[in-house]
Scaffold this motif. Structure first.
Motif, PDB file in Angstrom:
ATOM      1  N   THR A   1      -9.227   1.650   5.272  1.00 55.77           N
ATOM      2  CA  THR A   1      -9.425   2.801   4.430  1.00 55.77           C
ATOM      3  C   THR A   1      -8.721   2.799   3.318  1.00 55.77           C
ATOM      4  O   THR A   1      -8.866   3.719   2.359  1.00 55.77           O
ATOM      5  N   LEU A   2      -7.762   1.640   3.167  1.00 56.09           N
ATOM      6  CA  LEU A   2      -6.831   1.642   1.906  1.00 56.09           C
ATOM      7  C   LEU A   2      -6.606   0.556   1.539  1.00 56.09           C
ATOM      8  O   LEU A   2      -6.395  -0.346   2.343  1.00 56.09           O
ATOM      9  N   LEU A   3      -6.847  -0.141   0.222  1.00 56.01           N
ATOM     10  CA  LEU A   3      -6.342  -1.121  -0.368  1.00 56.01           C
ATOM     11  C   LEU A   3      -5.500  -1.043  -1.558  1.00 56.01           C
ATOM     12  O   LEU A   3      -5.585  -0.437  -2.508  1.00 56.01           O
ATOM     13  N   THR A   4      -4.248  -1.683  -1.336  1.00 59.31           N
ATOM     14  CA  THR A   4      -3.299  -1.433  -2.386  1.00 59.31           C
ATOM     15  C   THR A   4      -3.074  -2.671  -3.067  1.00 59.31           C
ATOM     16  O   THR A   4      -3.115  -3.979  -2.642  1.00 59.31           O
ATOM     17  N   VAL A   5      -3.330  -2.615  -4.483  1.00 60.38           N
ATOM     18  CA  VAL A   5      -3.123  -3.804  -5.467  1.00 60.38           C
ATOM     19  C   VAL A   5      -2.067  -3.708  -6.210  1.00 60.38           C
ATOM     20  O   VAL A   5      -1.974  -2.675  -7.085  1.00 60.38           O
ATOM     21  N   SER A   6      -1.000  -4.801  -6.083  1.00 62.30           N
ATOM     22  CA  SER A   6       0.095  -4.679  -7.016  1.00 62.30           C
ATOM     23  C   SER A   6       0.215  -5.959  -8.001  1.00 62.30           C
ATOM     24  O   SER A   6       0.218  -7.027  -7.301  1.00 62.30           O
ATOM     25  N   TYR A   7       0.105  -5.880  -9.332  1.00 60.65           N
ATOM     26  CA  TYR A   7       0.092  -6.973 -10.259  1.00 60.65           C
ATOM     27  C   TYR A   7       1.782  -6.957 -10.915  1.00 60.65           C
ATOM     28  O   TYR A   7       2.132  -5.733 -10.924  1.00 60.65           O
TER      29      TYR A   7
ATOM     30  N   VAL B   1      -0.048 -11.166  -7.715  1.00 62.40           N
ATOM     31  CA  VAL B   1      -0.888 -10.090  -7.360  1.00 62.40           C
ATOM     32  C   VAL B   1      -0.734 -10.051  -5.892  1.00 62.40           C
ATOM     33  O   VAL B   1      -1.197 -11.148  -5.213  1.00 62.40           O
ATOM     34  N   ASN B   2      -0.787  -8.824  -5.350  1.00 59.46           N
ATOM     35  CA  ASN B   2      -0.936  -8.955  -3.723  1.00 59.46           C
ATOM     36  C   ASN B   2      -2.190  -7.754  -3.349  1.00 59.46           C
ATOM     37  O   ASN B   2      -1.935  -6.592  -3.942  1.00 59.46           O
ATOM     38  N   PHE B   3      -2.980  -8.026  -2.675  1.00 51.60           N
ATOM     39  CA  PHE B   3      -4.024  -7.237  -2.158  1.00 51.60           C
ATOM     40  C   PHE B   3      -3.424  -6.964  -0.660  1.00 51.60           C
ATOM     41  O   PHE B   3      -3.649  -7.630   0.284  1.00 51.60           O
ATOM     42  N   LYS B   4      -3.191  -5.840  -0.381  1.00 48.34           N
ATOM     43  CA  LYS B   4      -2.923  -5.385   1.257  1.00 48.34           C
ATOM     44  C   LYS B   4      -3.601  -4.101   1.617  1.00 48.34           C
ATOM     45  O   LYS B   4      -3.929  -3.315   0.885  1.00 48.34           O
ATOM     46  N   ASP B   5      -4.427  -4.552   2.745  1.00 47.01           N
ATOM     47  CA  ASP B   5      -5.426  -3.625   3.214  1.00 47.01           C
ATOM     48  C   ASP B   5      -4.869  -3.129   4.563  1.00 47.01           C
ATOM     49  O   ASP B   5      -3.767  -3.732   5.192  1.00 47.01           O
ATOM     50  N   ASN B   6      -5.344  -2.053   5.118  1.00 49.43           N
ATOM     51  CA  ASN B   6      -4.835  -1.468   6.310  1.00 49.43           C
ATOM     52  C   ASN B   6      -5.876  -1.615   7.633  1.00 49.43           C
ATOM     53  O   ASN B   6      -6.216  -0.799   8.272  1.00 49.43           O
ATOM     54  N   GLY B   7      -6.669  -2.796   7.404  1.00 48.82           N
ATOM     55  CA  GLY B   7      -7.621  -3.016   8.256  1.00 48.82           C
ATOM     56  C   GLY B   7      -7.141  -3.558   9.628  1.00 48.82           C
ATOM     57  O   GLY B   7      -6.084  -3.517   9.961  1.00 48.82           O
TER      58      GLY B   7
ATOM     59  N   VAL C   1      -3.565 -10.623   0.854  1.00 47.39           N
ATOM     60  CA  VAL C   1      -3.697 -11.676   0.107  1.00 47.39           C
ATOM     61  C   VAL C   1      -2.844 -11.931  -1.065  1.00 47.39           C
ATOM     62  O   VAL C   1      -2.697 -10.849  -1.916  1.00 47.39           O
ATOM     63  N   ARG C   2      -2.143 -12.782  -1.190  1.00 44.44           N
ATOM     64  CA  ARG C   2      -1.072 -12.973  -2.614  1.00 44.44           C
ATOM     65  C   ARG C   2      -1.460 -14.217  -3.174  1.00 44.44           C
ATOM     66  O   ARG C   2      -1.720 -15.170  -2.699  1.00 44.44           O
ATOM     67  N   VAL C   3      -1.539 -13.785  -4.680  1.00 45.11           N
ATOM     68  CA  VAL C   3      -2.118 -14.948  -5.511  1.00 45.11           C
ATOM     69  C   VAL C   3      -1.049 -15.140  -6.500  1.00 45.11           C
ATOM     70  O   VAL C   3      -0.388 -14.168  -7.095  1.00 45.11           O
ATOM     71  N   ILE C   4      -0.497 -16.373  -6.833  1.00 45.16           N
ATOM     72  CA  ILE C   4       0.428 -16.508  -7.742  1.00 45.16           C
ATOM     73  C   ILE C   4      -0.301 -17.083  -8.919  1.00 45.16           C
ATOM     74  O   ILE C   4      -1.047 -18.275  -8.735  1.00 45.16           O
TER      75      ILE C   4
END
Length: 224
Positions: A142-148, A157-163, A215-218
């Protein structure tokens, strides 16, 4: 059966027409049921159909591309300032996705004062991010946080969900797919990995079953 660019263009034209008809029917429904204008699911359906129209336009452009360009090594890659890319590409794109998906998306950006440059394929990155959102939705998030974050030596960049999360075995299958053994059959996941690889990005998955996935992307910087 062989399919050439003309065939694809013709099918794509019909596809665009059918999507347009579906949008028209939805809009007609609001005449008898004006409350639908405030229905989130109705809005999501309409936004996704409009997005599909945009994708068919992209297919049309690709079909008209000069064949000589197709032989070059990824002509879509461009060198851009990372801050400019985030402001002009990433932020507006997430605003658009919030209108299309029934999931809360929170994106944040931590910039450096100095300019840093990266090599990107903007359209491919949009596709990869949309696949990440789709995976989160399929996992019940229900939530996806994306931090650059712009760091001194690289962008992150990190894509973190609460699935529902994944087991270590699931993550191992993802890592194995990078080496081409075909274990992971999900087209979305393969697209994410291939897009990251094509741009020299580094990608890792971390997950806790029942809590969610990160999901972490460098993104390496380049000297200009």
């Amino acid at each position: 059966m062989a399919v050439n660019e003309s065939d694809i263009a013709f099918i794509n034209h019909n596809l665009r027409n059918n999507i347009g008809v579906a949008i028209s029917y939805l809009q007609l429904m609001t005449i008898d049921s004006p409350d639908l204008d405030n229905n989130d699911l109705f809005k999501f359906a309409l936004e996704n159909l409009n997005h599909s129209i945009e994708l068919t336009e992209t297919i049309s452009v690709k079909c008209k591309a000069n064949k000589a360009d197709l032989t070059k090594h990824n002509p879509e890659l461009t060198i851009v300032p990372l801050k400019e890319y985030l402001e002009n590409q990433a932020k507006p794109w997430f605003d658009k996705m919030r209108k299309m998906y029934d999931i809360e998306i929170i994106d944040t950006y931590k910039m450096l004062d100095e300019e840093k440059y990266i090599i990107v394929d903007a359209n491919a990155n949009h596709l990869a991010r949309e696949n990440i959102i789709n995976n989160a939705v399929k996992a019940g998030a229900t939530l996806l946080t994306v931090s650059y974050v712009m760091k001194e030596a690289y962008g992150e960049v990190n894509f973190k969900d609460n699935g529902r999360g994944m087991t270590q075995e699931d993550i191992d299958k993802i890592l194995l797919s990078i080496h081409g053994d075909g274990v992971v059959h999900g087209l979305g996941t393969k697209a994410i990995l291939n897009i990251a690889k094509s741009q020299g990005f580094y990608i890792t998955y971390n997950s806790t079953l029942g809590e969610g996935t990160n999901v972490r992307v460098i993104t390496p910087y380049i000297n200009v």
